[in-house]
Design a protein around this motif. Structure first.
Motif, short mmCIF file in Angstrom:
data_model
loop_
_atom_site.label_atom_id
_atom_site.label_comp_id
_atom_site.label_asym_id
_atom_site.label_seq_id
_atom_site.Cartn_x
_atom_site.Cartn_y
_atom_site.Cartn_z
N ARG A 269 5.35 -0.06 2.20
CA ARG A 269 6.18 -0.26 1.01
C ARG A 269 6.67 -1.70 0.88
N GLY A 270 5.80 -2.63 1.09
CA GLY A 270 6.12 -4.05 0.98
C GLY A 270 4.89 -4.84 1.34
N VAL A 271 5.05 -6.14 1.56
CA VAL A 271 3.95 -6.99 2.00
C VAL A 271 4.38 -7.70 3.27
N ASP A 272 3.42 -8.01 4.14
CA ASP A 272 3.69 -8.78 5.34
C ASP A 272 3.20 -10.20 5.11
N ASP B 82 0.86 -1.18 0.00
CA ASP B 82 0.00 0.00 0.00
C ASP B 82 0.89 1.23 0.00
N PRO B 83 1.44 1.57 -1.18
CA PRO B 83 2.39 2.68 -1.23
C PRO B 83 1.70 4.03 -1.04
N PRO B 84 2.46 5.00 -0.56
CA PRO B 84 1.89 6.35 -0.42
C PRO B 84 1.76 7.01 -1.79
N GLU B 85 0.93 8.05 -1.84
CA GLU B 85 0.76 8.78 -3.10
C GLU B 85 2.03 9.54 -3.48
N GLN B 86 2.79 9.97 -2.49
CA GLN B 86 4.05 10.65 -2.71
C GLN B 86 5.13 9.92 -1.91
N ASP B 87 6.35 9.88 -2.43
CA ASP B 87 7.43 9.13 -1.80
C ASP B 87 7.69 9.53 -0.34
N TRP B 88 7.47 10.76 0.01
CA TRP B 88 7.80 11.23 1.35
C TRP B 88 6.68 10.99 2.37
#
Length: 166
Positions: free
Chosen positions: A46-49, A35-41
């Motif tokens: 940023r992965g899967v569990d 579930d990445p953020p809309e913006q990098d910051w």
């Protein structure tokens, strides 16, 4: 390219030496998806569990070279660099490999440790993937489940409606 970009299916299906597999065996349950953020910051996942058990063997997902095996913020992490600038990360993993070691997708890299926050299972492996570009000094987070595609997706062309209903 955005953080939600997919891995090229051709990369995972290029041949037996470049295929990827699950880092936990047997096939684990995905406890929390990418579930990445809309913006990098911004904050995001940023992965899967992957659900597992403490002490369970963790394997390299694909062939590459160990580029990190140590602690980050007090948690044990292993990172492997693969062809095409792809880097997989495994946390929390008590590493059994040294930096510089070449691995295959079946190389045991360590044991799963407990302590990954937000995990409903006895232990969870946070499996991450990013593509690094030295030319642009950038990195892009990707969904590691995209590495597991076994065959490329092929889209067939849509034929326009023909006169006469066929």
């Amino acid at each position: 390219m955005s953080a939600t970009a997919l891995i090229s299916p051709g990369f995972a299906a290029a041949g037996p030496d470049t295929r990827f597999d699950w880092p936990l065996r047997p096939h684990p349950v995905v406890g929390r998806p990418f579930d990445p953020p809309e913006q990098d910051w911004l904050p995001g996942h940023r992965g899967v569990d992957l659900a597992g058990t403490r002490g369970q063997a963790v394997y390299a997902a694909g062939p590459g070279t160990v580029v990190f095996a140590g602690k980050v913020a007090g948690k044990p992490v292993v990172a492997i660099l693969h062809a095409g600038g792809l880097r997989t990360t495994y946390e929390p993993v008590e590493g059994e490999v040294r930096v510089g070691r070449r691995v295959t997708r079946d190389t045991r890299i360590g044991e799963l440790a407990a302590g990954h926050g937000g995990c409903a299972a006895p232990a969870c492996l946070h499996w991450g993937l990013r593509r690094e570009s030295t030319a642009h000094a950038s990195r892009e987070y990707l969904d590691p489940l995209g590495l597991l595609r076994r065959t490329p997706i092929r889209l067939k062309p849509v034929e326009p409606d023909r006169p006469g209903g066929n």
